[in-house]
Motif scaffolding. Structure first.
Motif, PDB file in Angstrom:
ATOM      1  N   LEU A 144       0.807  -1.222   0.000  1.00 36.60           N
ATOM      2  CA  LEU A 144       0.000   0.000   0.000  1.00 36.60           C
ATOM      3  C   LEU A 144       0.838   1.268   0.000  1.00 36.60           C
ATOM      4  O   LEU A 144       0.349   2.341  -0.343  1.00 36.60           O
ATOM      5  N   ALA A 145       2.122   1.166   0.390  1.00 34.35           N
ATOM      6  CA  ALA A 145       2.997   2.338   0.360  1.00 34.35           C
ATOM      7  C   ALA A 145       3.371   2.668  -1.083  1.00 34.35           C
ATOM      8  O   ALA A 145       3.757   3.790  -1.391  1.00 34.35           O
TER       9      ALA A 145
ATOM     10  N   GLY B  75      -0.920  12.250  11.434  1.00 30.60           N
ATOM     11  CA  GLY B  75       0.205  11.351  11.181  1.00 30.60           C
ATOM     12  C   GLY B  75       1.351  11.520  12.170  1.00 30.60           C
ATOM     13  O   GLY B  75       2.510  11.341  11.830  1.00 30.60           O
TER      14      GLY B  75
ATOM     15  N   LEU C 167       1.849   9.803  15.098  1.00 33.62           N
ATOM     16  CA  LEU C 167       2.235   8.651  15.913  1.00 33.62           C
ATOM     17  C   LEU C 167       2.982   7.621  15.058  1.00 33.62           C
ATOM     18  O   LEU C 167       2.506   7.224  14.000  1.00 33.62           O
TER      19      LEU C 167
ATOM     20  N   HIS D 285      -1.099   3.894  17.261  1.00 35.49           N
ATOM     21  CA  HIS D 285      -0.907   4.265  15.855  1.00 35.49           C
ATOM     22  C   HIS D 285      -2.036   3.712  14.986  1.00 35.49           C
ATOM     23  O   HIS D 285      -2.396   2.538  15.078  1.00 35.49           O
TER      24      HIS D 285
ATOM     25  N   ASN E 227      -3.162   4.422  10.790  1.00 35.11           N
ATOM     26  CA  ASN E 227      -2.779   5.185   9.609  1.00 35.11           C
ATOM     27  C   ASN E 227      -4.014   5.564   8.785  1.00 35.11           C
ATOM     28  O   ASN E 227      -4.586   4.743   8.073  1.00 35.11           O
TER      29      ASN E 227
ATOM     30  N   THR F 127      -4.166   7.491   6.214  1.00 35.57           N
ATOM     31  CA  THR F 127      -3.898   7.438   4.767  1.00 35.57           C
ATOM     32  C   THR F 127      -4.175   6.030   4.241  1.00 35.57           C
ATOM     33  O   THR F 127      -4.816   5.856   3.195  1.00 35.57           O
ATOM     34  N   THR F 128      -3.681   5.034   4.970  1.00 35.13           N
ATOM     35  CA  THR F 128      -3.864   3.645   4.540  1.00 35.13           C
ATOM     36  C   THR F 128      -5.346   3.287   4.481  1.00 35.13           C
ATOM     37  O   THR F 128      -5.827   2.714   3.493  1.00 35.13           O
TER      38      THR F 128
HETATM   39  C1  LIG Z   1       0.862   5.833   6.491  1.00 37.85           C
HETATM   40  O1  LIG Z   1       0.971   5.049   5.335  1.00 37.85           O
HETATM   41  C2  LIG Z   1       1.499   5.757   4.214  1.00 37.85           C
HETATM   42  C3  LIG Z   1       1.369   4.867   3.006  1.00 37.85           C
HETATM   43  O2  LIG Z   1       1.711   3.571   3.286  1.00 37.85           O
HETATM   44  C4  LIG Z   1       2.932   6.157   4.536  1.00 37.85           C
HETATM   45  O3  LIG Z   1       3.487   6.857   3.462  1.00 37.85           O
HETATM   46  C5  LIG Z   1       2.918   7.040   5.789  1.00 37.85           C
HETATM   47  O4  LIG Z   1       4.243   7.345   6.173  1.00 37.85           O
HETATM   48  C6  LIG Z   1       2.209   6.340   6.932  1.00 37.85           C
HETATM   49  N1  LIG Z   1       2.031   7.288   8.043  1.00 37.85           N
HETATM   50  C7  LIG Z   1       2.580   7.098   9.247  1.00 37.85           C
HETATM   51  C8  LIG Z   1       2.286   8.153  10.275  1.00 37.85           C
HETATM   52  O5  LIG Z   1       3.229   6.124   9.537  1.00 37.85           O
END
Ligand SMILES: *[C@@H]1O[C@H](CO)[C@@H](O)[C@H](O)[C@H]1NC(C)=O
Ligand SMILES: *[C@@H]1O[C@H](CO)[C@@H](O)[C@H](O)[C@H]1NC(C)=O
Length: 463
Positions: free
Chosen positions: A77-78, A150, A152, A159, A161, A163-164
């Motif tokens: 997913l990243a 974002g 934590l 934590h 996420n 975004t995910t």
């Molecule tokens: C959340 O996930 C995205 C995509 O995988 C990543 O780029 C981001 O760093 C993550 N945020 C945190 C706070 O870990």
């Protein structure tokens, strides 16, 4: 019965007594006031040098083993959007309408801590056919906007996420403060008023859900006419409850890993008792529902397994090629010590035996599985099964809740072990409230103690 009005003289006498009493009370309070201030003096935080030199807190010994940092269990997913789910689990558009349902039923999943476990639950429901836009993660962390911003890190127990979850297409609702289990249930009820939900599903977050893709004697197989995914079967159960049972209260799937709720039933019994915050609060609630004749029945929708570990790569749930289906404990036990009774090595050996047995069972059942799709699904099933046995046989049931222990210095930081201990204490106090409320110690309020809805707080203890 005759009730006499007090005479004027009696009233004057009473007033006199009251003022004398209040005089004495005031005097006593004044006499005690210096003592009170002394208490606060003793307990105020030190700010002078002299005090600091006198007082030295004694620290608890540092743990001699700290579990390793947890890993991202869905690295794909990243880099990209989520892959498509298995096509046979894709629901037809607006499927709920074909079940005579006025609105699509939401699936609520509460989250307090352990992100990888939550992510696994969410992804498993999506790949089992539940439309992502009908899933609501209820962020119940007490960290205010820290996750939205974002702030934590992955090692922080709270934590989550955003975004995910958004890339998966699921909704997020935040509780305004950290709620107990019973409060969270009432928060679900409050959402039904906000969103006009006539019903809702809710799931525990420590589960892995699979559809009956092999049929399982519940539905035709995944590639046969009439196959129903977990989502389709859940809709069917909801339709049946509404059409066949005017007094339907709850439908349970796979014990209570997933449940379907009628808010009218919850409302009728006054919701969950928030004074019984965790364990045994379900006995209180479900007994009260039964006492008022709301039905609670089991239904089947899929295989929803109780787990404490996560697949190493959730891409396996999408049946991607070249993804190995295996799992890791995010909070592995301390490495073997000479004297420890059940060492990590023993536990791993047990698990290997279980995996091996799973493999054997697989091979016995199907000499040669021609169907790649079914083979991948069976591998997921046997892995989930091993994860279940790992949780219940070898490892403490709730160890997953303390896997992450980082986040020091981040907003709203709270010690992970401290939180677990505090919840234990709160749980115990809730059990005592239950005992006093019903005069009974066990779950069987109706059958074991003959109690009815109107008996709460009115009966003497029965032991
Ligand atoms: C959340 O996930 C995205 C995509 O995988 C990543 O780029 C981001 O760093 C993550 N945020 C945190 C706070 O870990
Ligand atoms: C529940 O059902 C029983 C038995 O049919 C009946 O006697 C009782 O009045 C009902 N109670 C409520 C609250 O409806």
């Amino acid at each position: 019965m005759l009730v006499t009005m007090p005479s004027q003289r009696q009233v004057v006498g009473l007033l006199a007594c009251l003022s004398i009493a209040s005089f004495f009370l005031t005097a006593v309070m004044h006499r005690d006031a210096p003592g009170l201030f002394k208490f606060y003096d003793d307990h105020k935080p030190p700010h002078g040098e002299a005090e600091n030199m006198e007082k030295h807190p004694t620290y608890k010994p540092k743990p001699d083993y700290v579990p390793p940092p947890i890993k991202d269990n869905f690295p794909l997913l990243a880099r990209s959007k989520p892959p498509p789910i298995p096509e046979w689990n894709v629901p037809r558009k607006d499927l709920y309408k074909y079940h005579d349902l006025p609105t699509a039923p939401p699936l609520l999943i509460g989250f307090s801590r352990s992100w990888p476990i939550l992510l696994q639950a969410v992804v498993s429901y999506i790949t089992a056919g539940w439309p992502a836009d009908q899933i609501y993660v209820i962020e119940n962390t007490g960290v205010q906007q820290a996750n939205t911003r974002g702030q934590l890190s992955l090692q922080n127990p709270f934590h989550l996420n955003h975004t995910t979850l958004k890339s998966l297409g699921v909704n997020i609702i935040q509780t305004p403060t950290l709620l107990s289990f019973a409060q969270l249930q009432n928060f679900f009820l409050s959402l039904t008023y906000t969103h006009n939900w006539p019903y809702y599903f809710w799931s525990h977050m420590d589960v892995l859900a699979l559809s009956y893709e092999d049929g399982h004697e519940v539905t035709p197989k995944y590639n046969e006419e009439g196959y129903k995914s977990l989502y389709a079967l859940a809709l069917q159960a909801l339709q049946r409850a509404r059409e066949e049972d005017p007094r339907w209260g709850i439908r349970f799937f796979a014990y209570d890993h997933l449940a379907l709720v009628n808010p009218a039933a919850y409302e009728d019994v006054g919701g969950w008792d928030t004074m019984i915050p965790y364990y045994i609060t379900d006995c209180d609630m479900h007994s009260r529902l039964a006492m008022r004749n709301w039905t609670m029945k089991d239904a089947k929708a899929g295989i929803i397994t109780d787990v404490s570990t996560t697949l190493d790569d959730l891409a396996a749930l999408y049946r991607l090629e070249n993804v190995e289906t295996k799992f890791t404990d995010p909070n592995p036990p301390a490495p073997a010590k000479e004297d420890s009774k059940k060492s990590a090595r023993d536990i791993l050996a047990d698990v290997r035996v279980a995996v091996y047995r799973g493999d054997l069972a697989e091979r016995d059942g199907n000499e040669k599985e021609e169907d790649q799709n079914l083979e991948r699904w069976r591998k997921l099933l046997s892995t989930a099964d091993t994860m279940f046995h790992y949780k219940h046989g070898n490892r403490g049931r709730n160890t997953w809740q303390t896997g992450q222990h980082g986040g020091q210095g981040e907003p709203f930081y709270y010690d992970a072990a401290g939180l677990a201990e505090a919840i234990e204490v709160t749980t115990e106090s809730g059990k005592e409230v239950y005992r006093r409320k019903w005069g009974h110690r066990d779950c069987d309020l109706r059958t074991g103690a003959g109690l009815g809805f109107d008996d709460q707080w009115l009966v003497e203890k029965d032991w």
